[in-house]
Design an enzyme around this catalytic site. Structure first.
Site, short mmCIF file in Angstrom:
data_model
loop_
_atom_site.label_atom_id
_atom_site.label_comp_id
_atom_site.label_asym_id
_atom_site.label_seq_id
_atom_site.Cartn_x
_atom_site.Cartn_y
_atom_site.Cartn_z
N LYS A 88 0.93 -1.17 0.14
CA LYS A 88 0.06 -0.11 -0.03
C LYS A 88 0.87 1.42 0.04
CE LYS A 88 -4.22 -1.90 0.33
NZ LYS A 88 -4.11 -3.18 0.94
N GLU A 119 -9.79 5.79 2.78
CA GLU A 119 -10.53 4.62 3.37
C GLU A 119 -9.55 3.31 3.72
OE1 GLU A 119 -9.95 4.73 0.32
OE2 GLU A 119 -9.24 2.83 -0.33
N SER A 141 1.91 -9.84 -1.10
CA SER A 141 1.59 -8.45 -0.84
C SER A 141 1.70 -7.74 0.45
CB SER A 141 0.18 -8.26 -1.22
OG SER A 141 -0.80 -9.19 -0.53
C1 LIG Z 1 -5.18 -4.27 0.90
C2 LIG Z 1 -4.52 -5.62 0.75
C3 LIG Z 1 -4.71 -6.50 -0.36
C4 LIG Z 1 -6.10 -5.97 -1.19
O1 LIG Z 1 -6.10 -4.88 -1.73
P1 LIG Z 1 -5.66 -4.92 -3.41
O2 LIG Z 1 -6.07 -3.54 -3.76
O3 LIG Z 1 -6.16 -5.68 -4.03
O4 LIG Z 1 -4.27 -5.03 -3.41
C5 LIG Z 1 -4.03 -7.48 -0.47
N1 LIG Z 1 -3.11 -7.92 0.36
C6 LIG Z 1 -2.69 -6.97 1.36
C7 LIG Z 1 -1.48 -7.47 2.38
C8 LIG Z 1 -3.40 -5.78 1.63
O5 LIG Z 1 -2.92 -5.05 2.85
#
Ligand SMILES: *Cc1c(COP(=O)(O)O)cnc(C)c1O
Length: 397
Positions: A88, A110, A377
């Site tokens: 993020k 948000e 992610s």
């Molecule tokens: C917010 C988040 C997601 C999902 O959001 P996307 O916009 O689809 O990437 C996935 N993995 C993590 C670790 C997150 O914090």
């Protein structure tokens, strides 16, 4: 705006926002278009990505997972090692810099799992913005550590209690705030959703994930990977990971969406599998809705995937069949969460665990001598208490 106008991905996307936001969206689009090719801006952005976020994030060869799964070689793009623990921050820094260039003093966002709220609060502190985070009251509870961190960083959390009190409602509230305070405020949208230009801006700031991966993998293996896999909530880490591979037709692309508890409305967040075309938060995309076009509440064990829409570019990539989107249930995601923790020594976010589940099938299917990259992610610290609670069968407070 016609189908081929900027901001459309095939039939999806566009700008379907309240009139009060038109000017702000146009200003944002114009500023962004100017900045994105500006040398000084690019230098500024890469300075913070390197020295504050810690980029480039490593591409780790997962030796034990590769052995355990017995198929393709598994590589992990380590967005979990970024400052604040997820992808993020790539977007939050980029948009904060854009906001600074526009002379805004206040930023809002948000948040679902709290990772985008945390990233925004972090850049808010670093750049000296007044920062407001809208977070569903349910998520404030299930992601309490992140909520506490956001406050520690000096941002204010406004809990949203309407509807399901999760990400959709938090997004609606943030849009309302922006409409009222447009002259002083920039809304840092956290995923590849919302009215044009947000899906494009967010994608561009996240595209560094795929760009680095391609370069790092080429250095290791002198070729392209055979498959790339990411989880999809609103779709920002996935589109960031995919962007540089979309035109590489030999690279298979897989998205993992949240299958939740089952296939009935209200039990899942599998927008691409079950969604129908509609309008949500200013964009035309696939949405989980009933026969009357009413949005059905989404469910996922991971707060970050708990959203009844998806970024319009993913709707397009699904329809054009460039990306294979698969569903992963809560139970399967938790099993992967435990497996990755124990085999690889990395506790992944529950969102990411969905991608691992799909990756396991893909690795087996492709077989040895092939290579797959998973977008890791985010890290799973935020989910440890919730997973233990679910495994222990304790009741909600
Ligand atoms: C917010 C988040 C997601 C999902 O959001 P996307 O916009 O689809 O990437 C996935 N993995 C993590 C670790 C997150 O914090």
């Amino acid at each position: 705006m016609g189908k081929n106008a900027p901001g459309y991905f095939g039939e999806f996307g566009g700008r379907y926002a309240p009139e009060i936001l038109t000017e702000a969206l146009e200003e944002l689009e114009a500023t962004y278009n100017k900045l994105k090719n500006n040398k000084k801006f690019k230098k500024e952005l890469s300075y913070y990505l390197k020295n504050y976020v810690g980029r480039p994030s490593p591409l780790t060869y997962a030796e034990r997972l590769t052995k355990e799964w017995g198929g393709a070689r598994v590589w992990l793009k380590r967005e979990d090692l970024n400052h604040t623990g997820a992808h993020k921050i790539n977007n939050a820094i980029g948009q904060a810099l854009v906001a600074r260039h526009m002379g805004k003093k206040r930023i809002i966002a948000e948040t679902g799992a709290g990772q985008h709220g945390l990233a925004t609060a972090t850049v808010g502190a670093m750049f000296g913005f007044e920062t407001i985070i809208y977070m569903g009251a349910v998520d404030v509870k299930r992601q309490n550590l992140n909520a506490k961190k956001i406050e520690m960083l000096g941002a204010k959390i406004l809990p949203v209690t309407s509807g399901e009190a999760t990400l959709k409602e938090a997004t609606s509230e943030a849009m309302r705030d922006w409409a009222l305070n447009v002259s002083t405020t920039h809304y840092i949208v956290g995923s590849a959703i919302g009215p044009h230009p947000f899906p494009t801006i967010v994608r561009d700031f996240q595209a560094i994930i795929g760009r680095e991966s391609k370069k790092q993998f080429r250095k290791e293996a002198k070729k392209l990977p055979d498959a790339v896999i990411a989880c999809v909530g609103g779709g920002s880490n996935a589109i960031g990971m995919f962007h540089d591979f979309i035109d590489e037709k030999k690279v298979l692309l897989y998205g993992a969406e949240a299958g939740g508890l089952g296939s009935k409305p209200g039990e899942h967040s599998a927008t691409i599998t079950y969604g129908k075309t509609g309008f949500l938060h200013g964009t035309k995309t696939l949405i989980i809705q009933d026969d009357f076009g009413q949005i059905v509440p989404a469910h996922s064990v991971s707060a970050g995937l708990d959203y009844p829409g998806v970024g319009p570019e993913h709707a397009f990539l699904a329809k054009s069949k460039r990306v294979d989107y698969r569903m992963v249930t809560d139970e399967q995601a938790i099993a992967s969460f435990l497996e990755i923790s124990r085999i690889e020594g990395i506790i992944p976010a529950l969102e990411t665990a969905h991608a691992f589940y799909v990756a396991k099938d893909v690795a087996k299917q492709l077989g040895k001598k092939k290579d797959i990259i998973i977008c890791l992610s985010g890290r799973g610290d935020k989910d440890v208490v919730e997973v233990l609670r679910l495994l222990g069968g304790e009741k909600h407070e």
